[in-house]
Design an enzyme around this catalytic site. Structure first.
Site, PDB file in Angstrom:
ATOM      1  N   SER A   1      -4.823  -9.594  -3.138  1.00 55.79           N
ATOM      2  CA  SER A   1      -5.256 -10.530  -4.017  1.00 55.79           C
ATOM      3  C   SER A   1      -4.340 -11.470  -4.747  1.00 55.79           C
ATOM      4  O   SER A   1      -4.688 -12.477  -5.333  1.00 55.79           O
ATOM      5  CB  SER A   1      -5.928  -9.757  -5.323  1.00 55.79           C
ATOM      6  OG  SER A   1      -4.870  -9.146  -5.860  1.00 55.79           O
TER       7      SER A   1
ATOM      8  N   ASN B   1       0.779  -1.239   0.075  1.00 53.61           N
ATOM      9  CA  ASN B   1      -0.093  -0.083   0.021  1.00 53.61           C
ATOM     10  C   ASN B   1       0.652   1.392  -0.071  1.00 53.61           C
ATOM     11  O   ASN B   1       1.960   1.429   0.628  1.00 53.61           O
ATOM     12  CB  ASN B   1      -0.920   0.006   1.238  1.00 53.61           C
ATOM     13  CG  ASN B   1      -1.822  -1.268   1.135  1.00 53.61           C
ATOM     14  OD1 ASN B   1      -2.205  -1.732  -0.019  1.00 53.61           O
ATOM     15  ND2 ASN B   1      -2.408  -1.505   2.359  1.00 53.61           N
TER      16      ASN B   1
ATOM     17  N   CYS C   1      12.030  19.894  -9.541  1.00 55.88           N
ATOM     18  CA  CYS C   1      12.825  19.392  -8.469  1.00 55.88           C
ATOM     19  C   CYS C   1      13.364  20.253  -7.568  1.00 55.88           C
ATOM     20  O   CYS C   1      13.902  21.184  -8.026  1.00 55.88           O
ATOM     21  CB  CYS C   1      13.903  18.478  -8.973  1.00 55.88           C
ATOM     22  SG  CYS C   1      14.972  17.846  -7.842  1.00 55.88           S
TER      23      CYS C   1
ATOM     24  N   HIS D   1       6.272  -0.666  -2.526  1.00 54.94           N
ATOM     25  CA  HIS D   1       5.649  -0.103  -3.842  1.00 54.94           C
ATOM     26  C   HIS D   1       5.585   1.541  -3.716  1.00 54.94           C
ATOM     27  O   HIS D   1       4.824   2.149  -4.449  1.00 54.94           O
ATOM     28  CB  HIS D   1       4.232  -0.564  -4.057  1.00 54.94           C
ATOM     29  CG  HIS D   1       4.040  -1.732  -4.618  1.00 54.94           C
ATOM     30  ND1 HIS D   1       2.771  -2.502  -4.750  1.00 54.94           N
ATOM     31  CD2 HIS D   1       4.950  -2.653  -5.125  1.00 54.94           C
ATOM     32  CE1 HIS D   1       3.171  -3.865  -5.177  1.00 54.94           C
ATOM     33  NE2 HIS D   1       4.319  -3.917  -5.419  1.00 54.94           N
TER      34      HIS D   1
ATOM     35  N   LEU E   1     -10.637 -11.086   2.639  1.00 54.97           N
ATOM     36  CA  LEU E   1     -12.071 -11.339   2.685  1.00 54.97           C
ATOM     37  C   LEU E   1     -12.380 -12.610   1.635  1.00 54.97           C
ATOM     38  O   LEU E   1     -13.506 -13.183   2.091  1.00 54.97           O
ATOM     39  CB  LEU E   1     -12.457 -10.010   1.748  1.00 54.97           C
ATOM     40  CG  LEU E   1     -13.938  -9.735   2.090  1.00 54.97           C
ATOM     41  CD1 LEU E   1     -14.445  -9.442   3.541  1.00 54.97           C
ATOM     42  CD2 LEU E   1     -14.455  -8.524   1.415  1.00 54.97           C
TER      43      LEU E   1
HETATM   44  C1  BV8 Z   1       8.432  -5.828 -11.467  1.00 55.37           C
HETATM   45  C2  BV8 Z   1       1.560   1.314  -7.534  1.00 55.37           C
HETATM   46  C3  BV8 Z   1      10.599  -6.349 -12.606  1.00 55.37           C
HETATM   47  C4  BV8 Z   1       1.476   2.193  -6.584  1.00 55.37           C
HETATM   48  C5  BV8 Z   1       1.400  -1.289  -7.971  1.00 55.37           C
HETATM   49  C6  BV8 Z   1       3.827  -9.144 -17.670  1.00 55.37           C
HETATM   50  C7  BV8 Z   1       4.232  -7.954 -18.252  1.00 55.37           C
HETATM   51  C8  BV8 Z   1       4.577  -7.037 -17.589  1.00 55.37           C
HETATM   52  C9  BV8 Z   1       5.070  -7.182 -15.969  1.00 55.37           C
HETATM   53  C10 BV8 Z   1       4.545  -8.248 -15.546  1.00 55.37           C
HETATM   54  C11 BV8 Z   1       4.130  -9.528 -16.430  1.00 55.37           C
HETATM   55  N1  BV8 Z   1       3.856 -10.501 -15.564  1.00 55.37           N
HETATM   56  C12 BV8 Z   1       4.105 -10.192 -14.289  1.00 55.37           C
HETATM   57  C13 BV8 Z   1       4.638  -9.005 -14.263  1.00 55.37           C
HETATM   58  C14 BV8 Z   1       5.216  -8.296 -13.187  1.00 55.37           C
HETATM   59  C15 BV8 Z   1       4.368  -7.357 -12.637  1.00 55.37           C
HETATM   60  C16 BV8 Z   1       3.170  -8.001 -12.097  1.00 55.37           C
HETATM   61  O1  BV8 Z   1       2.989  -8.648 -11.234  1.00 55.37           O
HETATM   62  N2  BV8 Z   1       1.830  -7.756 -13.165  1.00 55.37           N
HETATM   63  C17 BV8 Z   1       0.592  -8.463 -12.798  1.00 55.37           C
HETATM   64  C18 BV8 Z   1      -0.625  -7.380 -12.838  1.00 55.37           C
HETATM   65  C19 BV8 Z   1       0.484  -9.759 -13.661  1.00 55.37           C
HETATM   66  N3  BV8 Z   1       4.914  -6.712 -11.648  1.00 55.37           N
HETATM   67  C20 BV8 Z   1       5.686  -5.636 -11.624  1.00 55.37           C
HETATM   68  O2  BV8 Z   1       5.927  -4.902 -12.756  1.00 55.37           O
HETATM   69  C21 BV8 Z   1       6.467  -5.250 -10.392  1.00 55.37           C
HETATM   70  N4  BV8 Z   1       7.706  -4.791 -11.004  1.00 55.37           N
HETATM   71  O3  BV8 Z   1       8.179  -7.050 -11.757  1.00 55.37           O
HETATM   72  O4  BV8 Z   1       9.637  -5.257 -11.884  1.00 55.37           O
HETATM   73  C22 BV8 Z   1      12.003  -5.800 -12.531  1.00 55.37           C
HETATM   74  C23 BV8 Z   1      12.856  -6.563 -12.487  1.00 55.37           C
HETATM   75  C24 BV8 Z   1      13.952  -6.096 -12.494  1.00 55.37           C
HETATM   76  C25 BV8 Z   1      14.362  -4.769 -12.770  1.00 55.37           C
HETATM   77  C26 BV8 Z   1      13.126  -3.977 -13.077  1.00 55.37           C
HETATM   78  C27 BV8 Z   1      12.236  -4.431 -12.811  1.00 55.37           C
HETATM   79  C28 BV8 Z   1       5.986  -3.755  -9.857  1.00 55.37           C
HETATM   80  C29 BV8 Z   1       4.503  -4.071  -9.274  1.00 55.37           C
HETATM   81  C30 BV8 Z   1       4.110  -2.828  -8.569  1.00 55.37           C
HETATM   82  C31 BV8 Z   1       3.181  -2.265  -9.276  1.00 55.37           C
HETATM   83  N5  BV8 Z   1       2.486  -1.175  -8.563  1.00 55.37           N
HETATM   84  N6  BV8 Z   1       1.050   0.140  -7.495  1.00 55.37           N
HETATM   85  C32 BV8 Z   1      -0.212   2.308  -6.665  1.00 55.37           C
HETATM   86  O5  BV8 Z   1      -0.727   2.895  -7.667  1.00 55.37           O
HETATM   87  O6  BV8 Z   1      -0.854   2.001  -5.618  1.00 55.37           O
HETATM   88  S1  BV8 Z   1       0.492  -2.592  -7.992  1.00 55.37           S
HETATM   89  C33 BV8 Z   1      -0.863  -2.432  -7.001  1.00 55.37           C
HETATM   90  O7  BV8 Z   1      -1.505  -3.748  -6.982  1.00 55.37           O
HETATM   91  C34 BV8 Z   1      -0.936  -1.707  -5.799  1.00 55.37           C
HETATM   92  O8  BV8 Z   1       0.278  -1.412  -5.395  1.00 55.37           O
HETATM   93  C35 BV8 Z   1      -1.337  -2.892  -4.957  1.00 55.37           C
HETATM   94  O9  BV8 Z   1      -0.520  -3.175  -3.807  1.00 55.37           O
HETATM   95  C36 BV8 Z   1      -1.005  -4.042  -5.739  1.00 55.37           C
HETATM   96  C37 BV8 Z   1      -1.769  -5.307  -5.635  1.00 55.37           C
HETATM   97  O10 BV8 Z   1      -3.109  -5.092  -5.284  1.00 55.37           O
HETATM   98  P1  BV8 Z   1      -3.685  -5.740  -3.850  1.00 55.37           P
HETATM   99  O11 BV8 Z   1      -3.027  -4.605  -2.823  1.00 55.37           O
HETATM  100  O12 BV8 Z   1      -3.448  -7.031  -3.735  1.00 55.37           O
HETATM  101  O13 BV8 Z   1      -5.181  -5.088  -3.784  1.00 55.37           O
HETATM  102  P2  BV8 Z   1      -6.329  -5.831  -4.657  1.00 55.37           P
HETATM  103  O14 BV8 Z   1      -7.357  -4.672  -4.856  1.00 55.37           O
HETATM  104  O15 BV8 Z   1      -5.862  -6.748  -6.032  1.00 55.37           O
HETATM  105  O16 BV8 Z   1      -6.750  -6.978  -3.836  1.00 55.37           O
HETATM  106  C38 BV8 Z   1      -7.361  -6.394  -2.600  1.00 55.37           C
HETATM  107  C39 BV8 Z   1      -7.810  -7.700  -1.829  1.00 55.37           C
HETATM  108  O17 BV8 Z   1      -8.383  -7.508  -0.533  1.00 55.37           O
HETATM  109  C40 BV8 Z   1      -8.725  -8.610  -2.426  1.00 55.37           C
HETATM  110  O18 BV8 Z   1      -8.229 -10.043  -2.362  1.00 55.37           O
HETATM  111  C41 BV8 Z   1      -9.715  -8.378  -1.366  1.00 55.37           C
HETATM  112  O19 BV8 Z   1     -10.696  -9.880  -1.501  1.00 55.37           O
HETATM  113  C42 BV8 Z   1      -9.271  -8.076  -0.390  1.00 55.37           C
HETATM  114  N7  BV8 Z   1      -9.947  -7.619   0.561  1.00 55.37           N
HETATM  115  C43 BV8 Z   1     -11.158  -6.273   0.126  1.00 55.37           C
HETATM  116  N8  BV8 Z   1     -11.782  -5.762   1.129  1.00 55.37           N
HETATM  117  C44 BV8 Z   1     -11.330  -6.538   2.349  1.00 55.37           C
HETATM  118  C45 BV8 Z   1     -10.243  -7.479   2.007  1.00 55.37           C
HETATM  119  N9  BV8 Z   1      -9.598  -8.192   2.810  1.00 55.37           N
HETATM  120  C46 BV8 Z   1      -9.875  -8.023   4.145  1.00 55.37           C
HETATM  121  N10 BV8 Z   1     -10.696  -7.181   4.639  1.00 55.37           N
HETATM  122  C47 BV8 Z   1     -11.507  -6.255   3.899  1.00 55.37           C
HETATM  123  N11 BV8 Z   1     -12.278  -5.358   4.332  1.00 55.37           N
END
Ligand code: BV8
Length: 232
Positions: free
Chosen positions: A174, A89, A133, A106, A199
């Protein structure tokens, strides 16, 4: 059980009123990931990206920590071993709830970064394209958050803690974004007990030895009280 590593995601802030990403009506349903959370999107339309983060920065500043944030701070304070709190977060609700040494892998909404010289400063509420900057004056200010394709922060620290973990918990995430979604495998490989508190089942739920479902504000305090009760 000495060393605990906790990973949190947007679900832990959901009950504080901050939108998650992938729930119905979540942030990603209003914007395409490629447009607002990638360097390419920022280069293409910096005004849109700044608007996206400005709105979240203002919303996050008004949000209050919920019982889950408070319980995790309590665990950090009272646990005799080490508690490493890693969050995906970008809000500051863990700190507002009393947590310390939070690893924001992140980045943080409150931070601004100069893409030219790497200088970091406290972001103003509203950032705009060409934000200059304070150190090098280049018009290259951006939100200090990690976009897709960018390297998450402090990864070596996180991996070191995972290698020494006795207990790993993923809370409110997630399990769709890597490398965070892979931490459970690293912890299990190190012999840690692994638990998912969410959740609903995450995409990596099958990697966890234990899982607890429900709203974080209820199941996290319950889990923490059990841990602390057992510890005494
Ligand atoms: C990297 C920015 C490599 C800030 C975020 C194909 C092509 C390109 C890239 C990739 C690829 N395949 C994989 C990748 C890597 C990619 C990736 O994983 N993509 C995914 C989509 C497939 N990852 C990256 O690019 C990462 N970097 O790999 O770098 C590298 C290596 C060497 C050198 C250079 C680079 C970077 C990832 C970071 C991206 N930035 N955010 C912002 O805007 O916030 S990600 C974004 O999603 C947020 O940061 C967040 O943290 C993240 C994950 O989401 P969640 O936190 O899980 O939230 P979500 O809504 O998904 O889920 C919420 C959950 O809570 C649910 O399960 C729900 O049921 C639950 N919930 C809801 N309410 C409640 C609850 N639980 C309890 N109580 C409740 N009340």
């Amino acid at each position: 059980m000495k060393n605990i590593v906790i990973l949190t995601g947007a679900g832990v802030s959901a009950e504080s009123g901050l939108g998650t990403f992938r729930d119905a009506g979540g942030l990603w349903s209003q914007h395409r990931i490629e447009d607002v959370a990638t360097p390419e999107g920022f280069a293409r339309d910096p005004a849109l990206v700044h608007r996206f983060y400005n709105a979240r920065r203002v919303q996050a500043a008004k949000a209050r920590p919920n019982a889950a944030h408070l319980a995790l701070a309590r665990l950090q304070t009272h646990w005799r071993g080490r508690v490493t709190l890693v969050t995906q977060n970008v809000d500051a609700l863990h700190e507002a709830g009393g947590a310390r040494r939070v690893i924001h892998m992140h980045g943080e909404l409150a931070g601004a970064l100069c893409a030219a010289c790497g200088h970091r400063w406290q972001a103003p509420d509203e950032m705009s394209p060409g934000q200059s900057c304070p150190r090098c004056a280049a018009p290259k200010g951006r939100p200090d958050v990690v976009w897709f394709g960018e390297m998450p922060y402090r990864m070596d620290e996180v991996l070191t803690h995972l290698a020494e973990a006795d207990l790993f918990a993923a809370i409110g995430t997630s399990g769709t974004v890597y490398p965070a979604a892979g931490f459970v495998e690293d912890a299990a490989h190190a012999g840690a007990h692994t638990v998912e508190l969410n959740l609903e089942p995450s995409s990596v739920v099958s990697s966890f030895a234990e899982r607890r479902f429900g709203p974080a504000s209820r199941i996290v305090p319950e889990w923490v009280e059990e841990l602390l009760g057992r510890a005494t």
